[in-house]
Design an enzyme around this catalytic site. Sequence first.
Site, PDB file in Angstrom:
ATOM      1  N   GLU A 149       7.784  10.435  10.435  1.00 56.27           N
ATOM      2  CA  GLU A 149       8.427  11.007   9.274  1.00 56.27           C
ATOM      3  C   GLU A 149       7.470  11.931   8.535  1.00 56.27           C
ATOM      4  O   GLU A 149       6.275  11.676   8.429  1.00 56.27           O
ATOM      5  CB  GLU A 149       8.864   9.882   8.334  1.00 56.27           C
ATOM      6  CG  GLU A 149       9.693   8.876   9.088  1.00 56.27           C
ATOM      7  CD  GLU A 149      10.614   8.070   8.207  1.00 56.27           C
ATOM      8  OE1 GLU A 149      10.556   8.218   6.980  1.00 56.27           O
ATOM      9  OE2 GLU A 149      11.410   7.311   8.785  1.00 56.27           O
ATOM     10  N   CYS A 164       4.003  15.897   2.938  1.00 51.15           N
ATOM     11  CA  CYS A 164       3.388  14.595   3.207  1.00 51.15           C
ATOM     12  C   CYS A 164       3.464  14.322   4.709  1.00 51.15           C
ATOM     13  O   CYS A 164       4.541  14.296   5.297  1.00 51.15           O
ATOM     14  CB  CYS A 164       4.117  13.520   2.403  1.00 51.15           C
ATOM     15  SG  CYS A 164       3.460  11.876   2.666  1.00 51.15           S
ATOM     16  N   CYS A 223       2.132   1.497  11.364  1.00 49.08           N
ATOM     17  CA  CYS A 223       0.852   1.290  10.692  1.00 49.08           C
ATOM     18  C   CYS A 223       0.396  -0.143  10.923  1.00 49.08           C
ATOM     19  O   CYS A 223       1.209  -1.066  10.973  1.00 49.08           O
ATOM     20  CB  CYS A 223       0.984   1.548   9.195  1.00 49.08           C
ATOM     21  SG  CYS A 223      -0.601   1.560   8.321  1.00 49.08           S
ATOM     22  N   CYS A 255      -0.066  -3.701   4.445  1.00 42.50           N
ATOM     23  CA  CYS A 255      -0.040  -3.797   2.979  1.00 42.50           C
ATOM     24  C   CYS A 255       1.299  -4.421   2.589  1.00 42.50           C
ATOM     25  O   CYS A 255       2.352  -4.005   3.059  1.00 42.50           O
ATOM     26  CB  CYS A 255      -0.196  -2.411   2.352  1.00 42.50           C
ATOM     27  SG  CYS A 255      -1.777  -1.639   2.773  1.00 42.50           S
ATOM     28  N   CYS A 313       4.439  -2.334   1.246  1.00 40.71           N
ATOM     29  CA  CYS A 313       4.797  -1.077   1.932  1.00 40.71           C
ATOM     30  C   CYS A 313       5.781  -1.317   3.073  1.00 40.71           C
ATOM     31  O   CYS A 313       5.606  -2.238   3.872  1.00 40.71           O
ATOM     32  CB  CYS A 313       3.530  -0.415   2.467  1.00 40.71           C
ATOM     33  SG  CYS A 313       3.845   1.106   3.379  1.00 40.71           S
ATOM     34  N   CYS A 329       6.783   7.280  -1.433  1.00 36.74           N
ATOM     35  CA  CYS A 329       5.604   6.563  -0.932  1.00 36.74           C
ATOM     36  C   CYS A 329       5.989   5.163  -0.490  1.00 36.74           C
ATOM     37  O   CYS A 329       6.667   4.444  -1.214  1.00 36.74           O
ATOM     38  CB  CYS A 329       4.565   6.380  -2.036  1.00 36.74           C
ATOM     39  SG  CYS A 329       3.878   7.881  -2.661  1.00 36.74           S
TER      40      CYS A 329
HETATM   41  N1  SAH Z   1      -2.657   4.425   4.947  1.00 35.76           N
HETATM   42  C1  SAH Z   1      -3.014   5.376   3.937  1.00 35.76           C
HETATM   43  C2  SAH Z   1      -1.968   6.436   3.688  1.00 35.76           C
HETATM   44  C3  SAH Z   1      -0.517   6.007   3.617  1.00 35.76           C
HETATM   45  S1  SAH Z   1       0.074   5.178   2.193  1.00 35.76           S
HETATM   46  C4  SAH Z   1      -3.359   4.669   2.650  1.00 35.76           C
HETATM   47  O1  SAH Z   1      -3.191   3.460   2.571  1.00 35.76           O
HETATM   48  O2  SAH Z   1      -3.853   5.290   1.747  1.00 35.76           O
HETATM   49  C5  SAH Z   1       0.143   6.366   0.924  1.00 35.76           C
HETATM   50  C6  SAH Z   1       0.148   5.744  -0.479  1.00 35.76           C
HETATM   51  O3  SAH Z   1       1.409   5.107  -0.740  1.00 35.76           O
HETATM   52  C7  SAH Z   1      -0.902   4.657  -0.631  1.00 35.76           C
HETATM   53  O4  SAH Z   1      -1.660   4.876  -1.786  1.00 35.76           O
HETATM   54  C8  SAH Z   1      -0.092   3.380  -0.763  1.00 35.76           C
HETATM   55  O5  SAH Z   1      -0.762   2.451  -1.553  1.00 35.76           O
HETATM   56  C9  SAH Z   1       1.188   3.881  -1.400  1.00 35.76           C
HETATM   57  N2  SAH Z   1       2.350   2.999  -1.178  1.00 35.76           N
HETATM   58  C10 SAH Z   1       2.607   2.247  -0.114  1.00 35.76           C
HETATM   59  N3  SAH Z   1       3.769   1.583  -0.267  1.00 35.76           N
HETATM   60  C11 SAH Z   1       4.258   1.927  -1.469  1.00 35.76           C
HETATM   61  C12 SAH Z   1       5.456   1.604  -2.191  1.00 35.76           C
HETATM   62  N4  SAH Z   1       6.364   0.784  -1.710  1.00 35.76           N
HETATM   63  N5  SAH Z   1       5.640   2.166  -3.410  1.00 35.76           N
HETATM   64  C13 SAH Z   1       4.737   3.034  -3.902  1.00 35.76           C
HETATM   65  N6  SAH Z   1       3.611   3.395  -3.260  1.00 35.76           N
HETATM   66  C14 SAH Z   1       3.364   2.854  -2.059  1.00 35.76           C
END
Ligand code: SAH
Length: 399
Positions: A122, A156, A163, A167, A170, A390
Amino acid sequence: MTEDLNQPVPLDASDQAGENQASTKKNQETPGRALFGLDAKALAARMVEMGEPAWRGRQLAEAIYRHGFTKISEITTLAKSLRHKLTDEGWEVGRPEIVQTFQSEDGTERYLIQGGDGLTVETVWMPEGDDEETGDESEPETTDEATRRHQRATLCVSSQVGCAMNCQFCLTAKLGFQRDLTAGEIAGQVVAVLDRHGVEVGRDRVNLVFMGMGEPFLNYDNFMAAVRLLVREVGLSPQRMTVSTSGIVPGIERFAQELAEFRPRLAISLNAPNDALRDDLMPINRKWPIAAVVDAVRRVQLRPHERITFEYVLLGGVTDRIEDAKQVARLLRKTGLSVKVNLITWNPGPGIGYSLPQPEAVEAFRQTLVDAEIPAYVRKSRGRDIYAACGQLKRTVEG
Ligand code: SAH
């Protein structure tokens, strides 16, 4: 400094480096048939192999990276016989294709982009950027209408299919890790979307954020090869690119060694005020805790006016309290680094048990940081209605 600038950028760069064993299995079956992903040097080498002058490589690079040609037969700067020869030998442009588009009411677009083996990732286009201050603080505003057109657009970009970081907040994490993207697949997302929007590199200024699916620093070689392609062949500036990492220390250390001319800006996904909470939210913290990440970040030599961005997802009742903000402020001030904080309101996803922060909590959090002299911005959520925000990228078609 350790970069060999003359090195070709093959699609399977990670395999050549002997890393990322899981990557690009399918692509290995058809090695080198896609031109897209090879830099001008590598294209020149192919041309010479075919008995052509080396400068044909530069011509090919311009055709596929600057002029957006996606079919060899249409590259009329090349003699017809050469076009035939290339096709007969099984070459194709091989740029990843946009196979599906989702449009948000706020103008954001989410694309499914397909690589060689049919897997999709995506990519998200935000016409007004994802942030009130996405732009480079050191660059003057221009009033020229033509230049302004895409001035604040942000793209983006994904670096992996799925991944591995897991986290807890996410949605992409739910996919698990599927495979690394090749350099051509990473750069291809950018070229395909710029092409779709008729962006003229050099006139229109677009920001790239490597914040889509995946962890760029776990696909380091391909990620950096893509950046070099985007800088050298496409003509984009690394100062308008930001790579975000969850805190992969060896990756940050390598990044610190990159030449400034190929080094994007750096963002760290902090997301928690201390190790105890970060251990729970981001399992990678158990391997590389906050102090280790900060130590690695210190090695990056910032350009004038450049700041390290710390992203912080606000989870209602979990990470959004004033006490958390105070702890974040103390933590960041103690680093002595030039920083700013991007606050991201959590974007919900099915099966993820967090809640949205209250708007007052978001503002109080921001104000607490600002009062402690930490510049802090609330990133507007874009394209939530199409699952483009995000942490919502999940290769979904259900939207
Ligand atoms: N793996 C990398 C890049 C992808 S995530 C990283 O972790 O930085 C990009 C951003 O989106 C990260 O800062 C992450 O913390 C944030 N993110 C992930 N899930 C989210 C969600 N459900 N709501 C808001 N931000 C989120």
